[in-house]
Write an enzyme that holds these catalytic residues in place. Structure first.
Site, mmCIF file in Angstrom:
data_model
loop_
_atom_site.group_PDB
_atom_site.id
_atom_site.type_symbol
_atom_site.label_atom_id
_atom_site.label_comp_id
_atom_site.label_asym_id
_atom_site.label_seq_id
_atom_site.Cartn_x
_atom_site.Cartn_y
_atom_site.Cartn_z
ATOM 1 N N LYS A 163 35.277 32.358 51.485
ATOM 2 C CA LYS A 163 33.941 32.653 50.999
ATOM 3 C C LYS A 163 32.961 33.024 52.106
ATOM 4 O O LYS A 163 32.914 32.371 53.136
ATOM 5 C CB LYS A 163 33.379 31.402 50.333
ATOM 6 N N GLU A 199 45.882 30.229 25.934
ATOM 7 C CA GLU A 199 44.671 31.004 26.272
ATOM 8 C C GLU A 199 44.855 32.521 26.145
ATOM 9 O O GLU A 199 44.222 33.277 26.884
ATOM 10 C CB GLU A 199 44.182 30.651 27.699
ATOM 11 N N ARG A 222 38.310 43.970 44.367
ATOM 12 C CA ARG A 222 38.146 43.193 43.149
ATOM 13 C C ARG A 222 36.666 42.949 42.859
ATOM 14 O O ARG A 222 35.931 42.422 43.695
ATOM 15 C CB ARG A 222 38.882 41.863 43.252
ATOM 16 N N GLU A 226 44.865 22.316 42.743
ATOM 17 C CA GLU A 226 45.640 23.303 43.475
ATOM 18 C C GLU A 226 45.802 22.819 44.905
ATOM 19 O O GLU A 226 44.825 22.474 45.560
ATOM 20 C CB GLU A 226 44.886 24.631 43.490
ATOM 21 N N HIS A 280 50.640 31.418 42.824
ATOM 22 C CA HIS A 280 50.194 32.726 43.324
ATOM 23 C C HIS A 280 51.360 33.581 43.780
ATOM 24 O O HIS A 280 51.208 34.759 44.051
ATOM 25 C CB HIS A 280 49.209 32.546 44.476
HETATM 26 N N1 GLN Z 1 42.684 26.856 32.352
HETATM 27 C C1 GLN Z 1 42.561 27.978 33.230
HETATM 28 C C2 GLN Z 1 43.876 28.719 33.298
HETATM 29 O O1 GLN Z 1 44.891 28.086 33.176
HETATM 30 C C3 GLN Z 1 42.164 27.556 34.617
HETATM 31 C C4 GLN Z 1 41.928 28.737 35.509
HETATM 32 C C5 GLN Z 1 41.469 28.393 36.907
HETATM 33 O O2 GLN Z 1 41.709 27.359 37.405
HETATM 34 N N2 GLN Z 1 40.823 29.290 37.567
HETATM 35 O O3 GLN Z 1 43.907 29.919 33.517
#
Ligand code: GLN
Ligand code: ZN
Length: 764
Positions: free
Chosen positions: A113, A489, A520, A670, A699
């Site tokens: 950042k 989702e 991006r 993470e 990733h």
């Molecule tokens: N619940 C969201 C997903 O699984 C979380 C995304 C994120 O942590 N940026 O995509």
């Protein structure tokens, strides 16, 4: 009194993101290098001509980049890590973009950042490589503007102190000796610019607004003394932004021709310093008076008066009226917005409009009759109209806020007491496995959404499709053997946009893009009115998924602080107040989920850390209301309802305290990029609530083996107890493909089961 308008920088992406399209088509090989270079030049020159046509007095070059300006400097100085096999000639685009994005099996440079913005820069890596000037691109840009447009521009460069402060890898030598190696290169760049006819050079030193130790101040003094001695003809505008100066007294005395101060984000501090210490009469003062970070129209009357006050306080002979920081943090122009509410649109100001505001303010200072000017009254009318907007007078939101009491910020029972109740109710196995929420957004998902947006398929057809995708993934999750399932989702493209579109108080633009990193771009929603929940946003999807399985399906929401931090936010209320409005809206959604029988609800806060103020001494204030907003949203549930949260993009060092303060029953985090560090901080700061350390890096397309997950699990068991231990990937899976995802999750479940068995054997 000499006054000029200028911008510290102007967005390079273009109103239609032509910069992004050009770069990406070059990457795809659709454009030759020659055509690419030519188009980039056209974009650069057009932006200069455009700013000139808007009436800006001093135009800036060097605010343009092919990817990132820190990367530009690193390559200019030959700071190229050995892994890119650069052989010392002029740095070509292949090497440049390899550093930015990685190539074959050579990893990209780290990205992080830019101060407290949502822009991310490439971190320069020092490997003790010999430094030299590979190319002076600032000179190229300066000459290009001079010869093609006949303009004498102000080149801008990130200053040595900030550049070094943001680089890594010089631990073996001191910061001072790294700077000593770099300074001769800065000297060359500056000298060449002076020789080519540059009158002013802007040196950006945002790192000077951080808290500086006495030895840092000394170092900065040495840097600028040396530059002044070696390039005496260079007129440097030392540009600071994002905060006021703590070391004002020392810094304004540096041997430079001008100092630029932020009178938006550092207004109180810089005004107080100006009153106390004055300003050197032989220097030019840069007055950062138009907000380079927000999207709101300024009251020209207020700005004109403040500028005049600053001028008379400082008593300077010459000053620049400028944006508080580069305008790259705001979208290009409000002119592209055709569908916004007119009152809102009228009260917006993006880069172009801000440039025009700067020119107005500049002309007012020498105009006796400025207050009668039409633009002054127009700005007042526009701002007042938005203030009076009915979206800002929502009686229900007001009522709900007035009912908030201290006890609404805490769950009635402490974690230690609710944990057994939850376990009793949920009956989860040891080391429960789950995912973070999203499953792969396949080509088919994307295609179907596009078709629906274009009205090629009906709402019902789209809903049916989403439902079938969820059903398919519920079955896949059962086959994999996960313990807590998710609906996937599929209906969401963006975790903030999805909720913004369903809540009142949000507006969405057509083209208000800003760069997040590289090519991006993000198009943050605008929170302009009171945020209100009107009907369930996620209940149908989750409840339908729950009906398909006897396992628990987690409800999935984006948290109040993340929604706030990833939006442009109204400025008539404090951020705390807006966060609480969002929290109350989410609280209603959580109640709706609970009533629909959902027993586990996850409220993601990946952007919690992003909102941290620049200076440590301001952290507590932010964290206290940010954490409270999360708790306001989540505390009203039954004791048996399990609240989860998730965080990423985060260094967890020094961050365990705020995470604990959220009082979430389970957090998944993470850790792929800093696993070791996290384990270290957990050792030092024991954490007792439920926690899932991401066991593999989503990733990467790589499928983690059972053995490596096993190792991570065993290592983690040394610091977290099995009562609190969850097993999950480290972030959402929406960018992965189906095969990778299934294979990885299978290995994860196998490893968790193995651990479960081993634990049971040790017990018996
Ligand atoms: N619940 C969201 C997903 O699984 C979380 C995304 C994120 O942590 N940026 O995509
Ligand atoms: Zn995440």
């Amino acid at each position: 009194m000499k006054l000029a308008s200028t911008a510290i920088g102007y967005p390079y992406i273009g109103g239609n993101r032509e910069w992004k399209r050009c770069v990406e088509s070059f990457w795809k090989g659709e454009k030759s290098e020659e055509a690419f270079i030519f188009e980039m030049k056209t974009i650069r020159l057009n932006h200069l001509k455009h700013q000139q046509s808007l009436g800006l007095d001093i135009l800036t070059v060097g605010d343009f980049t092919f990817y990132d300006r820190m990367l530009d400097l690193a390559t200019m100085f030959g700071l190229i890590p050995a892994r890119y096999k650069w052989t010392g000639e002029k740095v070509n685009l292949r090497t440049y973009y390899s550093m930015a994005r990685g190539v074959d099996d050579v990893v990209a440079s780290e990205m992080t950042k830019w101060f407290n913005t949502n822009y991310h820069y490439i971190v320069p890596e020092y490997e003790d490589q010999p430094l030299r000037l590979t190319q002076n691109y600032l000179l190229d840009y300066f000459l290009e503007a001079k010869f093609e447009l006949g303009l004498i521009t102000k080149p801008t460069i990130i200053g040595p102190y900030t550049f070094v402060q943001l680089s890594k890898g010089y631990d073996s030598i001191s910061k001072a000796s790294f700077i000593l190696r770099l300074l001769p290169l800065y000297v060359q760049v500056l000298q060449q610019l002076v020789d080519a006819g540059a009158q002013w050079i802007q040196v950006e030193e945002p790192a000077l607004v951080l808290s500086l130790a006495p030895e840092d101040i000394k170092l900065v003094q040495q840097i600028y003394k040396q530059l002044a001695e070696e390039v005496p003809a260079a007129k440097l505008m030392l540009q600071t932004y994002f905060e006021g100066l703590s070391a004002y007294e020392e810094l304004i005395q540096l041997p430079v021709a001008g100092v630029g101060l932020d009178f938006i984000h550092g207004a109180d501090q810089n005004m107080a310093s100006l009153r106390k210490y004055g300003f050197p009469q032989d220097k030019v003062l840069g007055i950062g008076i138009i907000n380079g970070r927000d999207i709101w129209r300024a009251s020209l009357a207020e700005k004109a008066m403040m500028t005049k006050a600053i001028l008379s306080l400082s008593g300077v002979q010459e000053a620049w009226v400028q944006s508080s920081c580069s305008l790259q943090h705001v979208p290009v122009t409000t002119k592209s917005e055709k569908t916004l509410d007119k009152t809102l649109l009228n009260a917006l100001s993006f880069a172009d409009e801000k440039v025009i505001e700067l020119t107005h303010i500049t002309s007012f200072v020498s105009d006796e009759n400025w207050s009668g000017s039409k633009s002054v009254s127009q700005s007042i009318v526009a701002i007042q109209a938005l203030e009076q907007h009915e979206a800002r007078k929502n009686p229900r939101v007001k009522e709900l806020l007035s009912q908030v009491r201290q006890e609404h910020f805490t769950r009635p029972m402490p974690f230690k007491e609710r944990q057994p109740l939850q376990q009793e109710a949920l009956q989860l196995p040891e080391f429960p496995t789950t995912t973070i929420g999203s499953f792969p957004q396949s080509e088919q998902v994307k295609r179907t959404r596009t078709a629906w947006r274009r009205s090629e398929i009906t709402d019902t057809e789209y809903a049916e499709f989403l439902k079938s995708e969820t059903a398919r993934w519920i079955q896949i999750q059962e086959e994999i053997g996960l313990d807590v399932l998710v609906h996937g989702e599929f209906e969401r493209t963006d975790m903030v946009e999805y909720f913004g579109e369903k809540l009142k108080g949000f507006a969405f633009t057509e083209k208000a893009w800003v760069v997040s990193y590289g090519s991006r771009c993000v198009k943050p929603p605008i929170i302009y009115g009171d945020v209100e929940w009107t009907s369930p946003m996620t209940v149908e999807e989750v409840a339908e998924a729950q009906e398909l399985t006897s396992k628990y399906v987690k409800g999935m929401l984006t948290g109040p602080v993340t929604i706030l931090n990833w939006s442009f936010v109204r400025d008539d209320l404090s951020r705390e107040q807006v966060a609480n409005q969002i929290a109350l809206a989410l609280k209603e959604e959580i109640q709706a989920l609970e009533s629909a029988g959902i027993a586990i609800i996850q409220v993601d806060e990946p952007a919690l850390r992003e909102g941290l103020p620049l200076r440590k001494e301001d952290w507590n204030e932010y964290l206290s209301w940010a954490v409270n907003a999360f708790k306001l949203a989540t505390s009203s549930v039954r004791n048996e309802t399990q609240i989860h949260t998730h965080m990423c993009y985060c260094e967890f060092n020094n961050f365990i305290e705020p995470i604990r303060a959220l009082d979430a029953d389970v957090i998944s985090i993470e850790t792929s990029r800093s696993h070791g560090e996290l384990i270290q901080s957990l050792k030092q700061n024991p954490y007792e609530l439920g926690i899932g350390l991401g066991v593999y890096d989503i990733h990467s397309p790589r499928i983690p083996s059972v053995e490596e997950i096993d190792t991570i699990l065993k290592d983690s068991l040394e610091i977290i107890s099995k009562e609190q231990f969850w097993v999950n990937p480290d972030c959402g899976l929406k960018t992965r493909n189906e095969n990778e995802t299934i294979a990885s999750l299978k290995n994860m479940v196998t490893a968790a089961r193995k651990l479960r068995q081993q634990q049971q054997q040790t017990v018996s």
